[in-house]
Write a protein that holds these residues in place. Sequence first.
Motif, PDB file in Angstrom:
ATOM      1  N   TRP A   1      24.514  -7.461  -6.383  1.00 34.21           N
ATOM      2  CA  TRP A   1      25.273  -7.651  -7.614  1.00 34.21           C
ATOM      3  C   TRP A   1      24.318  -7.615  -8.790  1.00 34.21           C
ATOM      4  CZ3 TRP A   1      29.986 -11.352  -7.474  1.00 34.21           C
ATOM      5  CH2 TRP A   1      30.695 -11.191  -6.276  1.00 34.21           C
ATOM      6  N   ILE A   2      24.561  -6.695  -9.706  1.00 31.62           N
ATOM      7  CA  ILE A   2      23.766  -6.580 -10.925  1.00 31.62           C
ATOM      8  C   ILE A   2      24.657  -7.026 -12.083  1.00 31.62           C
ATOM      9  CG2 ILE A   2      22.523  -4.998 -12.446  1.00 31.62           C
ATOM     10  CD1 ILE A   2      22.129  -3.251  -9.880  1.00 31.62           C
ATOM     11  N   ASN A   3      24.229  -8.054 -12.791  1.00 34.15           N
ATOM     12  CA  ASN A   3      25.098  -8.573 -13.852  1.00 34.15           C
ATOM     13  C   ASN A   3      25.092  -7.662 -15.073  1.00 34.15           C
ATOM     14  OD1 ASN A   3      22.866  -9.289 -15.485  1.00 34.15           O
ATOM     15  ND2 ASN A   3      22.875 -11.414 -14.770  1.00 34.15           N
ATOM     16  N   LYS A   4      25.941  -7.971 -16.041  1.00 32.16           N
ATOM     17  CA  LYS A   4      26.102  -7.082 -17.192  1.00 32.16           C
ATOM     18  C   LYS A   4      24.865  -7.012 -18.079  1.00 32.16           C
ATOM     19  CE  LYS A   4      28.601 -10.519 -19.921  1.00 32.16           C
ATOM     20  NZ  LYS A   4      29.852 -10.797 -20.610  1.00 32.16           N
ATOM     21  N   LEU A   5      23.931  -7.945 -17.898  1.00 33.29           N
ATOM     22  CA  LEU A   5      22.682  -7.912 -18.659  1.00 33.29           C
ATOM     23  C   LEU A   5      21.590  -7.130 -17.929  1.00 33.29           C
ATOM     24  CD1 LEU A   5      22.632 -11.627 -19.872  1.00 33.29           C
ATOM     25  CD2 LEU A   5      23.407  -9.590 -21.131  1.00 33.29           C
ATOM     26  N   GLY A   6      21.900  -6.647 -16.712  1.00 35.03           N
ATOM     27  CA  GLY A   6      20.939  -5.840 -15.976  1.00 35.03           C
ATOM     28  C   GLY A   6      19.996  -6.610 -15.084  1.00 35.03           C
ATOM     29  N   TYR A   7      20.402  -7.804 -14.652  1.00 38.10           N
ATOM     30  CA  TYR A   7      19.596  -8.608 -13.742  1.00 38.10           C
ATOM     31  C   TYR A   7      20.250  -8.635 -12.367  1.00 38.10           C
ATOM     32  CZ  TYR A   7      16.857 -10.327 -17.645  1.00 38.10           C
ATOM     33  OH  TYR A   7      16.019 -10.399 -18.736  1.00 38.10           O
ATOM     34  N   LEU A   8      19.434  -8.652 -11.313  1.00 43.13           N
ATOM     35  CA  LEU A   8      19.951  -8.799  -9.966  1.00 43.13           C
ATOM     36  C   LEU A   8      20.453 -10.218  -9.816  1.00 43.13           C
ATOM     37  CD1 LEU A   8      20.486  -7.717  -7.140  1.00 43.13           C
ATOM     38  CD2 LEU A   8      18.123  -8.323  -6.544  1.00 43.13           C
TER      39      LEU A   8
ATOM     40  N   LYS B   1       0.813  -1.212   0.000  1.00 36.94           N
ATOM     41  CA  LYS B   1       0.000   0.000   0.000  1.00 36.94           C
ATOM     42  C   LYS B   1       0.845   1.260   0.000  1.00 36.94           C
ATOM     43  CE  LYS B   1      -4.078  -2.037   2.022  1.00 36.94           C
ATOM     44  NZ  LYS B   1      -4.984  -2.088   3.153  1.00 36.94           N
ATOM     45  N   ILE B   2       2.055   1.201   0.511  1.00 31.01           N
ATOM     46  CA  ILE B   2       2.950   2.358   0.516  1.00 31.01           C
ATOM     47  C   ILE B   2       3.462   2.561  -0.908  1.00 31.01           C
ATOM     48  CG2 ILE B   2       5.090   3.288   1.449  1.00 31.01           C
ATOM     49  CD1 ILE B   2       4.620   1.497   3.897  1.00 31.01           C
ATOM     50  N   LYS B   3       3.529   3.816  -1.357  1.00 29.52           N
ATOM     51  CA  LYS B   3       3.909   4.139  -2.741  1.00 29.52           C
ATOM     52  C   LYS B   3       5.429   4.109  -2.923  1.00 29.52           C
ATOM     53  CE  LYS B   3      -0.172   5.218  -4.352  1.00 29.52           C
ATOM     54  NZ  LYS B   3      -0.812   4.630  -5.466  1.00 29.52           N
ATOM     55  N   THR B   4       6.034   2.952  -2.801  1.00 31.61           N
ATOM     56  CA  THR B   4       7.456   2.779  -3.055  1.00 31.61           C
ATOM     57  C   THR B   4       7.606   1.685  -4.107  1.00 31.61           C
ATOM     58  OG1 THR B   4       7.671   1.158  -1.275  1.00 31.61           O
ATOM     59  CG2 THR B   4       8.168   3.454  -0.733  1.00 31.61           C
ATOM     60  N   PRO B   5       8.693   1.704  -4.850  1.00 33.71           N
ATOM     61  CA  PRO B   5       8.876   0.659  -5.855  1.00 33.71           C
ATOM     62  C   PRO B   5       9.011  -0.711  -5.188  1.00 33.71           C
ATOM     63  CG  PRO B   5      10.823   2.064  -5.712  1.00 33.71           C
ATOM     64  CD  PRO B   5       9.795   2.637  -4.803  1.00 33.71           C
ATOM     65  N   ASP B   6       8.569  -1.727  -5.894  1.00 32.33           N
ATOM     66  CA  ASP B   6       8.717  -3.080  -5.366  1.00 32.33           C
ATOM     67  C   ASP B   6      10.191  -3.424  -5.251  1.00 32.33           C
ATOM     68  OD1 ASP B   6       5.994  -3.487  -5.282  1.00 32.33           O
ATOM     69  OD2 ASP B   6       5.910  -4.479  -7.234  1.00 32.33           O
ATOM     70  N   PRO B   7      10.573  -4.078  -4.152  1.00 31.56           N
ATOM     71  CA  PRO B   7      11.956  -4.534  -4.049  1.00 31.56           C
ATOM     72  C   PRO B   7      12.250  -5.553  -5.144  1.00 31.56           C
ATOM     73  CG  PRO B   7      10.842  -4.705  -1.929  1.00 31.56           C
ATOM     74  CD  PRO B   7       9.799  -4.379  -2.950  1.00 31.56           C
ATOM     75  N   LEU B   8      13.459  -5.539  -5.609  1.00 34.22           N
ATOM     76  CA  LEU B   8      13.864  -6.516  -6.623  1.00 34.22           C
ATOM     77  C   LEU B   8      14.188  -7.842  -5.959  1.00 34.22           C
ATOM     78  CD1 LEU B   8      16.198  -4.447  -8.953  1.00 34.22           C
ATOM     79  CD2 LEU B   8      13.899  -5.254  -9.417  1.00 34.22           C
ATOM     80  N   LEU B   9      13.836  -8.900  -6.638  1.00 35.83           N
ATOM     81  CA  LEU B   9      14.184 -10.237  -6.205  1.00 35.83           C
ATOM     82  C   LEU B   9      15.323 -10.740  -7.076  1.00 35.83           C
ATOM     83  CD1 LEU B   9      10.590 -11.717  -5.858  1.00 35.83           C
ATOM     84  CD2 LEU B   9      12.011 -10.689  -4.080  1.00 35.83           C
ATOM     85  N   VAL B  10      16.117 -11.627  -6.529  1.00 37.82           N
ATOM     86  CA  VAL B  10      17.212 -12.206  -7.297  1.00 37.82           C
ATOM     87  C   VAL B  10      16.646 -12.840  -8.556  1.00 37.82           C
ATOM     88  CG1 VAL B  10      18.971 -14.016  -7.298  1.00 37.82           C
ATOM     89  CG2 VAL B  10      18.696 -12.542  -5.290  1.00 37.82           C
ATOM     90  N   GLY B  11      17.251 -12.532  -9.680  1.00 39.37           N
ATOM     91  CA  GLY B  11      16.801 -13.044 -10.972  1.00 39.37           C
ATOM     92  C   GLY B  11      15.945 -12.069 -11.748  1.00 39.37           C
ATOM     93  N   GLN B  12      15.480 -10.992 -11.105  1.00 43.51           N
ATOM     94  CA  GLN B  12      14.661 -10.006 -11.806  1.00 43.51           C
ATOM     95  C   GLN B  12      15.538  -8.965 -12.490  1.00 43.51           C
ATOM     96  OE1 GLN B  12      12.036  -8.553  -8.655  1.00 43.51           O
ATOM     97  NE2 GLN B  12      10.334  -9.470  -9.773  1.00 43.51           N
ATOM     98  N   GLN B  13      15.012  -8.434 -13.587  1.00 46.90           N
ATOM     99  CA  GLN B  13      15.707  -7.371 -14.298  1.00 46.90           C
ATOM    100  C   GLN B  13      15.471  -6.051 -13.570  1.00 46.90           C
ATOM    101  OE1 GLN B  13      14.674  -6.919 -18.442  1.00 46.90           O
ATOM    102  NE2 GLN B  13      16.673  -6.044 -18.884  1.00 46.90           N
ATOM    103  N   ILE B  14      16.499  -5.230 -13.541  1.00 50.43           N
ATOM    104  CA  ILE B  14      16.354  -3.940 -12.886  1.00 50.43           C
ATOM    105  C   ILE B  14      15.450  -3.049 -13.733  1.00 50.43           C
ATOM    106  CG2 ILE B  14      18.556  -4.053 -11.654  1.00 50.43           C
ATOM    107  CD1 ILE B  14      19.681  -2.229 -13.820  1.00 50.43           C
ATOM    108  N   PRO B  15      14.796  -2.061 -13.109  1.00 51.11           N
ATOM    109  CA  PRO B  15      13.895  -1.185 -13.877  1.00 51.11           C
ATOM    110  C   PRO B  15      14.633  -0.441 -14.989  1.00 51.11           C
ATOM    111  CG  PRO B  15      13.649  -0.829 -11.514  1.00 51.11           C
ATOM    112  CD  PRO B  15      14.825  -1.727 -11.697  1.00 51.11           C
ATOM    113  N   LYS B  16      13.915  -0.103 -16.044  1.00 56.05           N
ATOM    114  CA  LYS B  16      14.504   0.583 -17.200  1.00 56.05           C
ATOM    115  C   LYS B  16      15.152   1.910 -16.817  1.00 56.05           C
ATOM    116  CE  LYS B  16      12.721  -2.106 -20.568  1.00 56.05           C
ATOM    117  NZ  LYS B  16      13.507  -3.287 -20.687  1.00 56.05           N
TER     118      LYS B  16
END
Length: 191
Positions: free
Chosen positions: A179-186, A49-64
């Motif tokens: 750690w964010i890999n070179k393809l932009g994934y966590l 409910k709080i207006k903050t971005p969703d935390p990234l999970l391992v394996g997800q791509q970082i936001p554009k």
Amino acid sequence: MTFSHALATLCFFAKVFPSCLRHPIVLLSLLLMFNNAFSQSRQTATEKKIKTPDPLLVGQQIPKDFWVKKHLFYINGGTIRKSLEEYKGKLLILDFWSTTCAPCLTHQSDIHAVQAKYPTQFNIVMINSTSTKDDLKRIDLFYQRNKNTYFKNRDFTSIILDNQLQNLFPHIGNPHYAWINKLGYLQIQTF
């Protein structure tokens, strides 16, 4: 994160920090870190409910917009606003720290040595978030006290007063690494 990703990350860590793996506590921490990576889950609907971005999970791509958002960087006593675009395209390690974190300070010489040895393979960006209660005055005092020891003969650069990255990579305590890999994934993060 799959087991093969965890194993590949551990092999990279062993290559870059070989002496660290001789310590049982470091090895146990790495194993727990991988275990936590497998057991992550999304927030419940009531927590969102709080207006903050969703935390990234391992394996997800970082936001554009991750690479183009401006952050306040502290560099040797001065500040500048800039994005993370210059770090795009190779492994990026986000190093969350605070002025009251002794391990955050003592490992800086090791991190600098590894980054100097492998300058084309990865980047490390230090991040001091608003959750640490550090302000510009306190960070400047921290730098002035340590510039002739831990930061001797090199720049001290850190994103400061940040909450955007803290929201993407939430954690309790410092140091914390993402750690964010070179393809932009966590790829992996500590907890």
